[in-house]
Structures are given as structure tokens and as C-alpha cells.
Design a protein around this motif. Structure first.
Motif, PDB file in Angstrom:
ATOM      1  N   GLU A  63       0.849  -1.297  -0.109  1.00  0.00           N
ATOM      2  CA  GLU A  63      -0.117  -0.271  -0.106  1.00  0.00           C
ATOM      3  C   GLU A  63       0.903   1.298   0.199  1.00  0.00           C
ATOM      4  N   LEU A  64       2.104   1.033   0.706  1.00  0.00           N
ATOM      5  CA  LEU A  64       2.975   2.365   0.691  1.00  0.00           C
ATOM      6  C   LEU A  64       3.484   2.534  -0.633  1.00  0.00           C
ATOM      7  N   GLU A  65       3.879   1.605  -1.334  1.00  0.00           N
ATOM      8  CA  GLU A  65       4.520   1.780  -2.842  1.00  0.00           C
ATOM      9  C   GLU A  65       3.172   2.221  -3.790  1.00  0.00           C
ATOM     10  N   GLU A  66       2.059   1.908  -3.596  1.00  0.00           N
ATOM     11  CA  GLU A  66       0.976   2.300  -4.486  1.00  0.00           C
ATOM     12  C   GLU A  66       0.653   3.717  -4.198  1.00  0.00           C
ATOM     13  N   THR A  67       0.864   4.262  -3.124  1.00  0.00           N
ATOM     14  CA  THR A  67       0.464   5.596  -2.434  1.00  0.00           C
ATOM     15  C   THR A  67       1.574   6.450  -3.015  1.00  0.00           C
ATOM     16  N   LEU A  68       2.719   5.963  -3.035  1.00  0.00           N
ATOM     17  CA  LEU A  68       3.895   6.749  -3.609  1.00  0.00           C
ATOM     18  C   LEU A  68       3.990   6.535  -5.127  1.00  0.00           C
ATOM     19  N   GLY A  69       3.253   5.849  -5.799  1.00  0.00           N
ATOM     20  CA  GLY A  69       3.382   5.284  -7.105  1.00  0.00           C
ATOM     21  C   GLY A  69       4.786   4.936  -7.667  1.00  0.00           C
ATOM     22  N   VAL A  70       5.441   4.292  -6.865  1.00  0.00           N
ATOM     23  CA  VAL A  70       6.842   3.972  -7.266  1.00  0.00           C
ATOM     24  C   VAL A  70       7.336   2.732  -6.516  1.00  0.00           C
ATOM     25  N   GLU A  71       8.053   1.803  -7.104  1.00  0.00           N
ATOM     26  CA  GLU A  71       8.407   0.650  -6.431  1.00  0.00           C
ATOM     27  C   GLU A  71       9.617   0.658  -5.578  1.00  0.00           C
ATOM     28  N   LEU A  72       9.480   0.288  -4.248  1.00  0.00           N
ATOM     29  CA  LEU A  72      10.639   0.350  -3.284  1.00  0.00           C
ATOM     30  C   LEU A  72      11.503  -0.804  -3.155  1.00  0.00           C
ATOM     31  N   LEU A  73      10.962  -1.604  -3.681  1.00  0.00           N
ATOM     32  CA  LEU A  73      11.548  -2.811  -3.424  1.00  0.00           C
ATOM     33  C   LEU A  73      12.126  -3.886  -4.801  1.00  0.00           C
ATOM     34  N   GLU A  74      12.938  -4.428  -4.813  1.00  0.00           N
ATOM     35  CA  GLU A  74      13.102  -5.488  -5.764  1.00  0.00           C
ATOM     36  C   GLU A  74      13.174  -6.936  -5.191  1.00  0.00           C
ATOM     37  N   ARG A  75      12.041  -7.608  -5.425  1.00  0.00           N
ATOM     38  CA  ARG A  75      11.500  -8.666  -4.782  1.00  0.00           C
ATOM     39  C   ARG A  75      12.347  -9.925  -5.448  1.00  0.00           C
ATOM     40  N   GLY A  76      13.030 -10.739  -4.512  1.00  0.00           N
ATOM     41  CA  GLY A  76      13.505 -11.800  -5.128  1.00  0.00           C
ATOM     42  C   GLY A  76      12.914 -13.106  -4.505  1.00  0.00           C
ATOM     43  N   ALA A  77      13.399 -14.582  -4.914  1.00  0.00           N
ATOM     44  CA  ALA A  77      12.734 -15.688  -4.099  1.00  0.00           C
ATOM     45  C   ALA A  77      13.210 -15.749  -2.895  1.00  0.00           C
ATOM     46  N   ARG A  78      14.216 -15.228  -2.182  1.00  0.00           N
ATOM     47  CA  ARG A  78      14.767 -15.395  -0.908  1.00  0.00           C
ATOM     48  C   ARG A  78      14.856 -14.321  -0.087  1.00  0.00           C
ATOM     49  N   GLN A  79      15.062 -13.285  -0.750  1.00  0.00           N
ATOM     50  CA  GLN A  79      15.342 -12.024   0.083  1.00  0.00           C
ATOM     51  C   GLN A  79      14.727 -10.786  -0.983  1.00  0.00           C
ATOM     52  N   SER A 102      15.106  -0.706  -4.042  1.00  0.00           N
ATOM     53  CA  SER A 102      15.043  -0.173  -5.328  1.00  0.00           C
ATOM     54  C   SER A 102      16.065   0.995  -5.292  1.00  0.00           C
ATOM     55  N   THR A 103      16.597   1.570  -6.363  1.00  0.00           N
ATOM     56  CA  THR A 103      17.276   3.145  -6.054  1.00  0.00           C
ATOM     57  C   THR A 103      16.660   4.069  -5.564  1.00  0.00           C
ATOM     58  N   GLU A 141      16.301   3.347  -1.832  1.00  0.00           N
ATOM     59  CA  GLU A 141      17.612   3.337  -1.030  1.00  0.00           C
ATOM     60  C   GLU A 141      17.572   4.822  -0.449  1.00  0.00           C
ATOM     61  N   GLU A 142      17.084   5.945  -1.119  1.00  0.00           N
ATOM     62  CA  GLU A 142      17.046   7.257  -0.948  1.00  0.00           C
ATOM     63  C   GLU A 142      15.929   7.422   0.058  1.00  0.00           C
ATOM     64  N   PHE A 143      14.667   6.788  -0.156  1.00  0.00           N
ATOM     65  CA  PHE A 143      13.486   6.817   0.554  1.00  0.00           C
ATOM     66  C   PHE A 143      13.534   6.518   2.068  1.00  0.00           C
ATOM     67  N   VAL A 144      14.414   5.272   2.120  1.00  0.00           N
ATOM     68  CA  VAL A 144      14.599   5.039   3.582  1.00  0.00           C
ATOM     69  C   VAL A 144      15.455   5.626   4.727  1.00  0.00           C
TER      70      VAL A 144
END
Length: 312
Positions: free
Chosen positions: A41-57, A61-62, A65-68
Motif C-alpha cells: 500500500e505504501l508503494e501504491e500511494t507513492l506510485g513507485v516501487e521501493l523493493l526488488e523482490r527476489g525468491a529468498r530476499q 530499489s534505487t 535506498e533514498e526513501f529509507v
């Protein structure tokens, strides 16, 4: 106006730190699906992906890293607002996040927590046990209110308050109790069992064993994850180790070992509390330090005579 919530920011911060939905959810005491929904929901509100989702971890995203970094500034500011309110009260209330190094935590915490909760019944104490570098990082980031570590830490942004001094004692196999206590130079020829890298107590012990800048390290170092492991290994005849006085009653009661003091000057360390100089609850933390110091003094004096090692 974006409808961001503090809950979403805290969950995202936890996910950024742990890099894993399950571990982040556990740290936040919620289910993994609930955390995932909030971050999505946070990503949808911002309109941008915050994460690169992998199988194990997951990785940030670029933009993530700035947002956090901004998120952590916001969360730290929010916590400071709460501290301002707490600072206006005479008695410390609410959540108190205390970090403690592993070579102190098992021995001091029971007495310390008991005293703190009796004298501050409205206090909600959260304890974090880990090595000094991590504690200092979390303290500077606002994730801890205070930490109990070996002094000095020599950080200009941190206030240091001494609690107590203690010596390091030599632990040997029971069969060696009649042997002379070795000089520290002789320790370089012995199999010395020490804590693994990252523990400040390891470096303090090595510093004592290495007499001069040209001295070699003790031979055949074996690393352990806890003082309990080291003492049990000594009891099995594998080598010798050094432990702080505060640990002697607990760690030697079930091991076939003997304990002895070194000649003067004995190796020692100073344990103290540290917190941010900018902390709004500095006055209350000074009061906490007094309680912890008194608990430590009572603990150490109550053991005098029970586990006192032979002096030279």
C-alpha cells in the motif's frame, strides 16, 4: 496530499533492515501477510516501487535506498517528540529501549530489570543484546535510548556515564588449580579461547596478552560465540580463557574449572551507559544509570566470598 502512515514507514524500515519479509514481520510482531500488505500500500500511494523482490530476499530499489534515509529521519523525529513528552514527567514512563553487550547482559539484566520495574512500574523495557558496534549504530539512529557497553566509546555525540569497573580473571581446568598463575607473557604460548570477532571483550583480552607492539598473538586461538561455551571448553581441557568478574558465578558453577587472578596490574574494563547528548530524556537516563549502578554493586557484593578466586 499523500496518505502515508507511521505504521507503513516503520514496517518499511524493518523490511529494509532485515531484507526479508518473514524476519521483518517477526521484528514488528505482526504476520508476514500483514506486513506485505502495508508495504505494498505504501508503494501504491507513492506510485513507485521501493523493493526488488527476489525468491529468498528483497533488496531496495534505487528510489527505496533514498526513501529509507528520509523515513528514518522521520521516525527518529517522531520518537524524539515522544521523548519530549516523557521528559516533562518526573518519573520515566513508556517504552525504554536498552542495548547491552553480551558479556554483561546475562549477568546484570535480571537484577537491573527487577530494580527498574519496581521503581518505575509504568516503564515498558525493551532489551537488545548485541555487540558494541551494532549498539552504537542503533543508538545513533534513534532505535535505542541507551546502551550498556565497555567505556570509552569516544563518540562526541554520546554521553558516557561510568557504572562499575571489573577485572578479567583466568579460567583453567580444575586440575591446574595448584599451578602458578602464568604471567601475561606466558599466555602467548598457551591455547587461549576467546570470543569471536566483533566482541570488544576479545580485543581487550588480546590487548592484555600482547605485552608490546612487537608481541605475537597467543597461539591456536579458538573462537566461541559466548563465555559459557569458552568456559565449558576449558573444563574439557581444551585450553584457558579470560572472563570478566561479573560472569564468574554464573559461568563457573557447572564447569570443572578453577579461577585465579593475575598479578597487578590486573586486566580490567570499565562498564558504563551511553546515550545521545541530544536526548530529551537525558535527565531520566541519569536516574536510570543510578539504579543500574546500584543493582550492579549489590549483585557483585552479594557474590563476594561465594566465588572469589584465589589471589596471588
Amino acid at each position: 496530499m499523500m496518505n502515508l502512515t507511521l505504521r507503513q514507514l516503520r514496517y518499511f524500515d524493518a523490511l529494509a533492515r532485515h531484507g526479508h519479509f518473514g524476519r521483518a514481520a517477526e521484528a514488528c510482531s505482526i504476520s508476514q501477510p500483514a506486513l506485505s500488505v502495508q508495504v505494498k500500500e505504501l508503494e501504491e500511494t507513492l506510485g513507485v516501487e521501493l523493493l526488488e523482490r527476489g525468491a529468498r530476499q528483497v533488496r531496495l530499489s534505487t528510489f527505496g535506498e533514498e526513501f529509507v534515509l528520509r523515513v528514518r529521519e522521520i521516525l527518529r523525529s517522531v520518537d524524539e517528540l515522544g521523548d519530549l513528552a516523557r521528559a516533562s514527567r518526573e518519573m520515566l514512563t513508556g517504552r525504554l529501549r536498552i542495548g547491552v553487550i553480551p558479556t554483561v547482559a546475562p549477568y546484570l539484566l535480571p537484577a537491573m530489570i527487577g530494580r527498574l520495574t519496581r521503581e518505575n512500574p509504568a516503564l515498558d523495557i525493551h532489551v537488545r543484546e548485541t555487540v558494541t558496534p551494532k549498539l552504537l549504530d542503533e543508538l545513533s539512529e534513534g532505535r535505542l535510548d541507551t546502551a550498556i557497553v565497555a567505556l570509552p566509546v569516544s563518540e562526541a555525540s554520546l554521553e558516557e556515564v561510568p557504572l562499575f569497573d571489573e577485572h578479567f580473571l583466568l579460567v583453567r581446568a580444575w586440575e591446574d588449580q595448584e599451578k602458578p598463575v602464568p604471567e601475561r607473557e606466558q599466555l602467548q604460548e598457551m591455547r587461549l579461547l576467546l570470543l569471536e570477532e566483533g566482541h570488544c571483550f576479545r580485543e581487550q583480552a588480546l590487548s592484555f596478552c600482547q605485552v608490546g607492539s612487537g608481541s605475537q598473538k597467543p597461539r591456536e586461538l579458538l573462537d566461541g560465540s559466548s563465555l559459557s561455551t569458552l568456559v565449558q571448553m576449558v573444563g574439557a581441557g581444551i585450553g584457558v580463557t579470560l572472563i570478566p568478574e561479573i560472569a564468574v558465578p554464573v559461568e563457573t558453577r557447572s564447569a570443572r574449572v578453577c579461577v585465579a587472578r593475575f598479578k597487578e596490574p590486573q586486566p580490567s574494563r570499565r562498564i558504563g551507559m551511553v546515550w545521545r547528548r541530544s536526548s530529551a530524556i537525558a535527565r531520566q537516563l541519569n536516574a536510570v544509570a543510578e539504579i543500574v549502578r546500584d543493582a550492579a554493586d549489590n549483585l557483585r557484593s552479594s557474590e563476594t566470598g561465594k566465588h572469589t578466586p584465589p589471589s596471588l
